[in-house]
Design an enzyme around this catalytic site. Sequence first.
Site, PDB file in Angstrom:
ATOM      1  N   ASP A   1       0.876  -1.171   0.000  1.00 52.82           N
ATOM      2  CA  ASP A   1       0.000   0.000   0.000  1.00 52.82           C
ATOM      3  C   ASP A   1       0.918   1.227   0.000  1.00 52.82           C
ATOM      4  OD1 ASP A   1      -2.097   1.782   0.078  1.00 52.82           O
ATOM      5  OD2 ASP A   1      -3.202   0.716   1.627  1.00 52.82           O
TER       6      ASP A   1
HETATM    7  C1  BGC Z   1      -5.004   3.270  -0.046  1.00 54.54           C
HETATM    8  C2  BGC Z   1      -5.064   2.255  -1.157  1.00 54.54           C
HETATM    9  C3  BGC Z   1      -4.970   2.959  -2.490  1.00 54.54           C
HETATM   10  C4  BGC Z   1      -3.664   3.756  -2.529  1.00 54.54           C
HETATM   11  C5  BGC Z   1      -3.447   4.493  -3.828  1.00 54.54           C
HETATM   12  C6  BGC Z   1      -3.798   4.186  -0.179  1.00 54.54           C
HETATM   13  O1  BGC Z   1      -3.896   5.235   0.718  1.00 54.54           O
HETATM   14  O2  BGC Z   1      -4.996   2.620   1.199  1.00 54.54           O
HETATM   15  O3  BGC Z   1      -6.271   1.524  -1.071  1.00 54.54           O
HETATM   16  O4  BGC Z   1      -5.040   2.036  -3.539  1.00 54.54           O
HETATM   17  O5  BGC Z   1      -3.700   4.701  -1.473  1.00 54.54           O
HETATM   18  O6  BGC Z   1      -4.327   5.541  -3.967  1.00 54.54           O
END
Ligand code: BGC
Length: 856
Positions: free
Chosen positions: A261
């Site tokens: 993530d």
């Molecule tokens: C989120 C993810 C997301 C990523 C990219 C993160 O803050 O937890 O689910 O895909 O950002 O935007």
Amino acid sequence: MRNLKKNVVQSILRTGVSGLVLSFLAASVAALAQAPAPDSPEIEAKARAMVAKLSLEQKIELIGGVDSMFTHAIPAIGLPRFKMSDASVGVRTWGPTTAYAGGVSLAASWDPELARRIGEGLGKDARARNVNFLLGPGVNIARSPIAGRNFEYLSEDPFLNSTIVVPFIQGVQSQGVIATVKHYALNSQEYNRHNVDSDADERTMREIYLPAFEAAVKQGHVDAVMNSYNLINGVHATQNEFLNLKVLKGEWGFQGILMSDWDATYDSVGAANNGLDLEMPSPRFMNAAGLVAAVKDGTVKESTIDDKVVRLLRTALRYGFMDRPQFDPNDSTYSVADSAIALDGALESITLLKNEGGVLPLDPAKIKTIAVIGPNAWPAVTGGGGSSEAQAFEPVSTLTGIANFAGPNVHVLYSRGLPEITDVMRNTHWAGAVTVATYPGKDFTATPENSTSPFFGDPGMGRRGQGGMSTPGHAVRYSASYKAGKAGKYLVLTAVQGWGTSVKVSADGKELETPPHAEGQVAPFWTLDLSAGQTVNLQADYVPGYGARFGLGIAYAPELVMGEATELARLADAVVVAVGFAPDTEGEGRDRTFELPWGQNALIEAVAAANPHTIVTLTGGVGTDTRGWLDEVPALLQVYYPGQEGGTAIADVIFGKHNPEGKLPVSFDRSWDEDPSYAYYYPVKGADTSLHVTEPNKPPVDYVIPHVKYDDKLMVGYRYWTTTGKHPLFPFGFGLSYTTFSFSNLKAPATAASGSTVPVSFDVTNTGSVAGAEVAQLYVSDPSAKAARPERELKGFEKVRLAPGETKHVTLNLDARAFSYWDEAAHKWTIDPGKFVIRLGDSSENTPLAAELTIQ
Ligand code: BGC
């Protein structure tokens, strides 16, 4: 599109064309190639040959992201960069898009075919925007109603999640776009999500939290997985050997790309050696400074780095990313076909929870005046907040959906019913100016710079349409006095935005505490009891984070509900009160309250008192506190986050054009403290540990790690309610219809060999007078198991569409897993021979038919 592809090929074969036209057509044909090719020795050899051309530094460059949403390019080997985009309710990469009823709505549809269609739609939307990786679906278990991202995920049940996620992934990937199942794993809360440690035993993980990921990999053949922020049993997901190496890549045989993530990586060597293939969004840890020396001294094997690069290249080759443009002009950016899928998603998910006296459907011929009231009536609330937010082209609000349906001969009345928080701030008359003390640094110790302001908060916050964001790096203390005009209850309302922003509010020197179990939730509000003429001194200590805004205002509670709302309600033949959560009250990065946002309970009560035909539509991820008003209203529709066509679907359901067919994908509690996770949700007090992290070339940082014990174990949602014999407000699987159904002829073999597939058949009949859809649900009980098991578990379901009087015969096959549990001692799935009971019904609590089966 398939025909177009065929026609292009045929025309090339038939006519023969000039080189230029031929190459254009060939490119178009290539662009139309969609589903990924299976892995093959040729692809493997090609990927390895490409890796062989790279230096160690180039290889390391490839295992870190760039520009927030891209993989790295290495032009020397013909490798372009690949684009990523969120996510499961809409492709948000730039500008407006189709916003589907995704996540929890999709689970509420209980329709795997709808999941496939939404997946295909998202895949096409992604191709139209040059996107290679879709950063969804999210499949974390809805363990608790207050978890901030439940709306993005699916349900409280691993079987339902697995059944929905497989066709969803297949749909996305059939379009030549990589799906990314997330957040692996045990990421069932937003509270302190970067640091929190989810402590769970292996059986709980295997039976509840991992099956949807397992299905995504083994049945959906997902090509990317995203590790979560949290730690699992003391180790961050991005370096968790058990989850990444043993289970995902070992047992499940995952051959694709395991990415982090965004900023969820904490150690160069730890992540490299424990399965992470790609650090997103940038290589803070998996970079040359962190890994070159480690490879040279053998701490990290070069073959480990090679494997990560091979995974990226193998996947890219299989998808043809190096042979064709990802942008596919045959996929529309604005797609009418996708809007139709979005509408179906909303229609299939909206769940009728109460319909006393058959108040619904409304008879359009009898309604002359309808009032649509509430903060969620207009503009449309299509989804929750955070990275999943998709901006729809023309979202249909509840108000416009109802007005469109009602047509020109019906009067449609509208009131927001409650002021905007910015109005409350603007209209708060402070006794004198607000003093503003601005401190350098992030605390209140240095000498402040003092000024005054008419606003209690960032100036932009109190005025409509004005920005006024604070930047981090300072702390602000606002203080002002407020004189109560009348005696009674006053609400102190705050609006707080921005990652990492913190605010502490005090009244007359006493800190206003967030209610117990409200840590980490959205901006709270407090009630003060004041006498007429009483002055109260308010102070707020505000430490802005990124993109921060803060404001505070005071409202006299008895006058909060706008008078016009009740007046309009009195004039109408029926009222729709549209309330619930929205991106600012339910979203990523923080948990939400179980209670409705401020003022909404009072609004429902006031409208229901003014008009007996009050229908409440509730927007939100999952369960909400309905005490105080549920008995006062005849009808309640849970609409989740219905996407861009929500308003149309709500009107179709309310006026009976569409018979509601959604079924709850979660149990609805009466109160948060009766939820089975309540006692285990927040970290164990005094059990924090610390973590020392060193980012290459940076000073070390110490993190505090709070530990959340998943001691509710398997007792999540209906497993708890059915095992304890207690009853929630509305059970998992429940949803009303305008018709009635019956089940009959349940048949299962009397005996079956352990490990065999067991066919179970039954009939479903529409016994009412309108067409409708029922979800037949099969629950399996294992009363003779050696280990304690939940009283029943969902192991099969089928959505059946029936005309009035029609009967359909259904056969569902229960595989070995349907009878198994995870044996802690043996570390494997086990079936204890003996008696099993198969129950059939329309919710976890209403299973009128049962059949016994002995497994030998
Ligand atoms: C989120 C993810 C997301 C990523 C990219 C993160 O803050 O937890 O689910 O895909 O950002 O935007």
